[in-house]
Design a protein around this motif. Structure first.
Motif, PDB file in Angstrom:
ATOM      1  N   MET A  83      80.658 -24.981  58.557  1.00 39.63           N
ATOM      2  CA  MET A  83      80.076 -24.017  59.492  1.00 39.63           C
ATOM      3  C   MET A  83      78.590 -23.811  59.220  1.00 39.63           C
ATOM      4  N   ARG A  84      78.195 -24.041  57.959  1.00 36.80           N
ATOM      5  CA  ARG A  84      76.781 -23.895  57.635  1.00 36.80           C
ATOM      6  C   ARG A  84      75.950 -24.966  58.339  1.00 36.80           C
ATOM      7  N   VAL A  88      74.257 -22.083  66.472  1.00 42.84           N
ATOM      8  CA  VAL A  88      74.838 -21.710  67.763  1.00 42.84           C
ATOM      9  C   VAL A  88      73.865 -20.830  68.538  1.00 42.84           C
ATOM     10  N   LEU A  95      71.008 -11.955  69.504  1.00 43.84           N
ATOM     11  CA  LEU A  95      70.152 -11.606  68.359  1.00 43.84           C
ATOM     12  C   LEU A  95      70.645 -10.290  67.783  1.00 43.84           C
ATOM     13  N   TRP A  96      70.524 -10.131  66.461  1.00 46.08           N
ATOM     14  CA  TRP A  96      70.951  -8.863  65.854  1.00 46.08           C
ATOM     15  C   TRP A  96      69.928  -7.801  66.219  1.00 46.08           C
ATOM     16  N   MET A  99      67.327  -5.802  64.004  1.00 46.56           N
ATOM     17  CA  MET A  99      66.358  -6.515  63.161  1.00 46.56           C
ATOM     18  C   MET A  99      65.269  -7.153  64.018  1.00 46.56           C
ATOM     19  N   GLU A 103      63.209 -11.136  60.957  1.00 50.24           N
ATOM     20  CA  GLU A 103      64.340 -10.797  60.086  1.00 50.24           C
ATOM     21  C   GLU A 103      65.619 -11.491  60.535  1.00 50.24           C
ATOM     22  N   LEU A 107      67.343 -13.579  57.774  1.00 47.50           N
ATOM     23  CA  LEU A 107      68.635 -13.199  57.203  1.00 47.50           C
ATOM     24  C   LEU A 107      69.461 -14.430  56.834  1.00 47.50           C
ATOM     25  N   ILE A 108      69.450 -15.417  57.742  1.00 48.10           N
ATOM     26  CA  ILE A 108      70.237 -16.619  57.479  1.00 48.10           C
ATOM     27  C   ILE A 108      69.649 -17.384  56.293  1.00 48.10           C
ATOM     28  N   GLN A 111      70.605 -15.779  53.099  1.00 51.05           N
ATOM     29  CA  GLN A 111      71.986 -15.996  52.683  1.00 51.05           C
ATOM     30  C   GLN A 111      72.159 -17.313  51.949  1.00 51.05           C
ATOM     31  N   TYR A 112      71.430 -18.335  52.368  1.00 46.49           N
ATOM     32  CA  TYR A 112      71.741 -19.671  51.883  1.00 46.49           C
ATOM     33  C   TYR A 112      70.675 -20.291  50.998  1.00 46.49           C
ATOM     34  N   ARG A 156      66.692 -19.080  65.756  1.00 45.38           N
ATOM     35  CA  ARG A 156      67.617 -18.649  64.708  1.00 45.38           C
ATOM     36  C   ARG A 156      68.669 -19.723  64.456  1.00 45.38           C
TER      37      ARG A 156
END
Lengths: 256, 358
Positions: A83-84, A88, A95-96, A99, A103, A107-108, A111-112, A156
């Motif tokens: 999935m990484r 999508v 969009l969040w 933020m 951001e 954010l992504i 995370q990684y 994103r």
């Protein structure tokens, strides 16, 4: 000529919500570097198929495999790894909203990766620049237009340089020019990054402009009734539903 | 022959198709209907609705209808209306009482397993915080704490002072009969500290913060933002729910203490202004009445309520369907669930304390 290798293989996929059957017996292959179109009339299950391809929903029957491995037969960590490699772009951008654009992308990356925050900001700025939104880093999603939201969503989606990009109706709600620019952007991404691209669409202009492979879902028979290069389908496909869809013709139902 | 006269656009009562058919049939058997619209002035959907039901009626009775006398526009619209055959809805089999009860039971089982699963996920997330692998941003936690802490103070002050006032007034009527007004301080003190402070703070936060959690997360679900989190490999429970649960669990005990103090101040106001008790007397009496055990029970209740409100709000938000009305339902359901759970929890805590003799 590039080597053709299958990337996503769908076998006898059946999708249903509870007892309500959406589509059955879907089988197709998406090759690396393809721009693969999922088309069909409204409400035939295109977006549902997309949700199955990105691992949000479990098939009722059949399988979806990536690189030769059945997605739902893998263990959790392997699934996360697959999935990484997805990016999508949702219909409304998704969009969040709490933020800023920077951001959202950051954010992504946070995370990684273990990048320092200044580097993350720079990378986010680069992705925004790639989609033509340079300088909009500190805007909130509510402050930009629908087309810009889609492009920001694309930025994103590309945050982690994904192998496979999924688009849910990229041209919906866009004017012809923005829609055309987005198509160009999609082609550019495929050519420069070599990504595989899966697009849910019912925009004829866009389908013919970018697609080199496709599957056609039919709401009436609840299965796929055609597949292949959309341009070839237009020339050769005898099925009346497919033909009238691709020529923007009148379906039998309304014809007197 | 049906003759259409005058204004068919007005919003006033138009003749019904059944009346028209009945009127025609009164004059003997009919085989076909034609129209004369020469004196029709203006028309709108009213005329079309009339014609469609007239045609449907006529079809049932095997009467043929000739459209030629109608205005051109009407004929075209009628052709459009009949172009696609009507979607026949299969009549759902009538549900028996038995099947209804069965379905309700199955739904209940599903709801219980969903709730238990959600609580389990939150617990796992909490454990992950201690191992340092939980994925959420500390900035979000601080923001949530600000939102449900400092920003809730004004409303908590107002309600708690008023509850203190009410308790004092109601109690004073009885106590005055024995000349025991000074016990207002005991009454208000114990009631606020042991139960009312926590309950009032809980109910305020359920309406204020629980509802906001459900609406926020529900809207994110509608906008596919939750899906976007999932595909980005970020667990929504960790990212959205944990900071909110932690924030409320931390803030509710503090709000409870604050509400206690405010309630006592409210009671004090009544005692001093209405019953000639001096400030020192009142404070002394309050201090004598309240034990540390009472305070602990209140604070622990507040902690439990905080978790209940946050979990209920987030759970309803995550279960939200994909429409605006679903967000409304989620919000309503979050508030109802929290308040009911708070009262049930209060009952359980009270009974436990009684049994344990605290």
């Amino acid at each position: 000529m590039k080597k053709i290798e299958p990337n996503i293989v769908v076998k006898n996929l059946t999708m249903a919500y509870g007892e309500k059957l959406i589509q059955r017996d879907l089988s197709f292959t998406v090759n690396r570097g393809d721009i693969f179109i999922i088309m069909g009339g409204s409400g035939c299950g295109k977006s549902t198929l997309l949700r199955h391809l990105i691992g949000l929903q479990r098939p009722t029957a059949g399988s979806v495999s990536y690189g030769g491995k059945d997605f739902w037969a893998m263990d959790q960590s392997e699934r996360e790894l697959i999935m990484r490699s997805f990016g999508v772009l949702y219909q409304g951008g998704a969009l969040w909203s709490s933020m800023t654009l920077s951001e959202n992308i950051g954010l992504i990356l946070e995370q990684y990766t273990d990048l320092p925050s200044s580097e993350i900001r720079e990378r986010a700025a680069l992705k925004l620049a790639l989609v033509g939104l340079a300088g909009f880093d500190d805007y909130y999603p509510s402050e930009i237009s629908g087309g810009m939201k889609k492009r920001a969503g694309l930025a994103r989606a590309m945050a982690l340089d994904p192998e496979i990009l999924f688009f849910d109706e990229p041209s919906a709600g866009l004017d012809p020019i923005s829609s055309r620019l987005l198509d160009d952007l999609i082609l550019e991404i495929r050519d420069s990054l070599g990504s595989t691209i899966v697009v849910v669409s019912h925009e004829l202009a866009s389908i013919f402009a970018i697609g080199n492979n496709s599957v056609f879902l039919d709401a009436a028979t609840k299965t796929m009734i055609a597949s292949g290069d959309p341009k070839a389908l237009l020339a050769e496909c005898k099925d009346r539903t497919v033909h009238s869809f691709l020529t923007r013709g009148i379906p039998d139902m309304v014809k007197t | 022959m049906v003759i259409l006269l005058g204004d068919w656009k007005s919003a006033s009562q138009l003749p019904s198709a059944n009346e028209a058919i009945a009127g025609i049939e009164k004059r003997g058997p009919v085989r076909s209907i034609a129209f004369d619209a020469q004196e029709l002035l203006i028309w709108g959907s009213g005329l079309l609705t009339f014609l469609v039901s007239l045609i449907n009626c006529a079809e049932e009775k095997n009467i043929s209808v000739n459209h030629e006398g109608l205005p051109d526009g009407v004929q075209r619209l009628l052709r459009l209306a009949f172009a696609v055959p009507e979607h026949k809805v299969q009549a759902a089999p009538r549900e028996t009482l038995f099947s209804k009860i069965g379905e309700a039971a199955l739904n209940y089982q599903k709801a219980v397993s969903e709730t238990v699963g959600f609580i389990g996920e939150i617990t796992l997330g909490m454990l992950k915080i201690f191992t340092g692998s939980a994925r959420f941003r500390w900035a979000d936690l601080l923001l949530a704490i600000q939102e449900c802490g400092v920003k809730a103070l004004p409303i908590v002050s107002l309600i708690s002072i008023l509850v203190g006032l009410i308790l004092a007034f109601v109690g004073s009527i009885q106590l005055k009969m024995f000349g025991a007004q000074i016990y207002i301080a005991d009454l208000v003190g114990i009631a606020m500290v042991r139960a009312m402070g926590a309950i009032m703070a809980g109910i305020i936060m359920a309406g204020r913060t629980g509802a906001s959690y459900a609406a926020h997360i529900g809207t994110m679900e509608v906008n596919e933002e939750i899906d976007a989190l999932r595909t980005a490999g970020i667990a929504p429970v960790e990212f959205l729910v944990l900071p909110r649960v932690i924030a409320l669990a931390l803030m509710m005990p503090l709000l409870t203490l604050y509400a206690d103090v405010m309630g006592i101040i409210g009671g004090m106001f009544v005692g001093i202004a209405g019953f000639d008790i001096s400030l020192l007397e009142y404070l002394h009496e309050t201090k004598k009445a309240i034990t540390l055990t009472n305070v602990w029970i209140g604070v622990i209740s507040g902690f439990v309520y905080g978790i209940i409100i946050a979990v209920a709000g987030c759970l309803r938000g995550m279960q939200c369907g994909r429409s605006a009305s679903a967000v409304g339902d989620a919000t309503t359901s979050a508030v109802v669930t929290s308040i009911v759970s708070i009262i049930v929890a209060t009952a359980i805590i009270t009974i436990l304390c009684n049994v344990l003799g605290i």
